[in-house]
Design an enzyme around this catalytic site. Structure first.
Site, short mmCIF file in Angstrom:
data_model
loop_
_atom_site.label_atom_id
_atom_site.label_comp_id
_atom_site.label_asym_id
_atom_site.label_seq_id
_atom_site.Cartn_x
_atom_site.Cartn_y
_atom_site.Cartn_z
N GLY A 120 0.75 -1.16 -0.10
CA GLY A 120 -0.12 0.10 0.03
C GLY A 120 1.00 1.24 -0.07
O GLY A 120 1.89 1.24 0.61
N GLY A 157 0.54 4.18 1.37
CA GLY A 157 0.88 4.62 2.76
C GLY A 157 1.88 3.89 3.59
O GLY A 157 2.53 4.34 4.22
N GLU A 213 -4.80 6.77 -2.25
CA GLU A 213 -5.25 5.41 -2.31
C GLU A 213 -6.47 5.15 -1.31
O GLU A 213 -6.36 4.00 -0.90
CB GLU A 213 -4.01 4.68 -2.54
CG GLU A 213 -4.18 3.02 -3.01
CD GLU A 213 -2.67 2.62 -2.96
OE1 GLU A 213 -2.69 1.84 -4.10
OE2 GLU A 213 -1.86 2.52 -1.89
N THR A 239 8.23 13.58 -10.47
CA THR A 239 9.21 12.42 -10.56
C THR A 239 8.88 11.87 -12.05
O THR A 239 7.89 11.73 -12.74
CB THR A 239 8.81 11.27 -9.71
OG1 THR A 239 7.19 10.82 -9.82
CG2 THR A 239 8.93 11.84 -8.11
N GLY A 278 10.83 9.03 -13.44
CA GLY A 278 11.30 7.77 -13.60
C GLY A 278 12.72 7.57 -13.84
O GLY A 278 13.37 8.41 -13.08
N THR A 318 8.63 -1.43 -8.54
CA THR A 318 7.24 -1.11 -7.94
C THR A 318 7.31 -0.21 -6.80
O THR A 318 6.45 0.69 -6.61
CB THR A 318 6.74 -2.64 -7.45
OG1 THR A 318 6.88 -3.53 -8.58
CG2 THR A 318 5.31 -2.55 -6.89
N GLY A 328 8.59 4.80 -6.19
CA GLY A 328 7.82 6.15 -5.87
C GLY A 328 7.68 6.25 -4.27
O GLY A 328 7.62 7.52 -4.06
N ASP A 329 7.12 5.21 -3.93
CA ASP A 329 6.97 5.01 -2.25
C ASP A 329 8.31 5.45 -1.57
O ASP A 329 8.35 5.94 -0.42
CB ASP A 329 6.18 3.84 -1.88
CG ASP A 329 4.92 3.57 -2.52
OD1 ASP A 329 4.37 4.89 -2.83
OD2 ASP A 329 4.45 2.43 -2.62
#
Length: 306
Positions: free
Chosen positions: A39, A41, A140, A220, A222, A249, A252-253
């Protein structure tokens, strides 16, 4: 120790490798399979916690095994789960993730319980908002949760980072209350109508977001890195760091969790973004999302800081 409050999603990632993304109606033999905490968050909270910051998480899970594992995960990562509640009916969210041989991914998120975070859930965490040095949220969860989070942070004069992913429309009135916004190319296009393909178009999109009322824009890009803009100059492009990529995956988080933490710690935005780029680079060298978030000692070694 600086305090980071993350209001957002927690889901369980169900991931598998695939030789190629299946076409409609096609079955593809893949593997290996991996299940773990995720997730946006949850991942961003882990990213901040592993970098040494004091993190509080506000989310919602189900009365199920995945919900039990969520609390175990937060405890293991030293994340304060005082504001993690259980929904009486909804299951804990899940994300179905396929990663191909080029390390590109496709994701389907079923938010479940974290999609049912209410205004009251957020307002009950007012003390956490008051104590936080920065608030980090995404799209999300429920729109109600996002709106209340932004409104409360603004009321209390707290800096807020909005990661507008996965994309949902955000009103101009809300954007005026956002301190930092961190869209990728696709989200920047959906927010502004400008197709972001290079530094020049990133600048154009960033200018539109500043005109909408956001204080600072971080787009962002990439493999190209990220573009920073606050309306006072022409902005700056921070190049990405080349690494051997295993899985993109969680990139970004990792970036968002690190960026919010370093900004809260007093780093200027450019320096915070450089360090966040490095955190994202480290994350993509590993398989998975939350489990791939780098620790502070790994980041320092990567940056040559000992």
């Amino acid at each position: 120790m600086r305090k980071v409050l993350v209001v957002g999603s927690y889901v369980v990632d169900l991931m598998s490798r695939t030789p190629h993304m299946p076409s409609p109606g096609e079955t593809v033999l893949g593997g290996p399979f991996q299940m773990g905490p995720g997730g946006k968050g949850g991942n961003q909270a882990v990213a901040a916690a592993r970098l040494g910051y004091q993190v509080t998480m506000l989310t919602k899970v189900g009365h199920d095994t995945f919900g039990d594992e969520a609390f175990t995960n937060f405890k293991n990562e030293k994340i304060d789960a005082s504001y993690v509640s259980r929904h009486p009916e909804e299951a804990t969210g899940t994300a179905l993730i396929a990663v191909d041989e080029q390390s590109e991914n496709m994701i389907i998120v079923a938010p479940g319980a974290c999609g049912k975070i209410t205004k009251e859930d957020v307002l009950q965490a007012r003390k956490a908002f008051e104590e936080a040095d920065i608030i980090l949220t995404q799209l999300e969860t429920s729109q109600e949760a996002v709106e209340t989070t932004i409104e409360l942070a603004h009321e209390l004069g707290k800096p807020l980072v909005l990661n507008p992913a996965p994309f949902q429309p955000v009103s101009t009135d809300l954007l005026k209350k956002v301190t930092y916004i961190t869209p990728n190319e696709t989200e920047a296009r959906l927010l502004t109508g400008i197709h972001v393909v290079d530094e020049d178009t990133a600048r154009q999109a960033a200018k539109v977001l500043i005109e909408m009322g956001v204080d600072h824009v971080v787009i962002t890009l990439g493999k190209a890195g990220c573009f920073l803009f606050d309306g006072t100059d022409e902005g700056v492009l921070i190049p990405s760091i080349k690494v051997d990529v295993a899985d993109t995956t969680g990139a970004g988080d990792a970036f968002n969790g690190a960026l919010a933490s370093f900004v809260a710690d007093g780093y200027r935005l450019k320096e915070a973004a450089i360090r966040a780029n490095a955190a994202a680079a480290l994350a993509v060298t590993k398989w998975g999302t939350a489990p791939a978030m780098p620790y502070n000692h790994e980041l320092k070694a990567f940056l040559g800081e000992g």
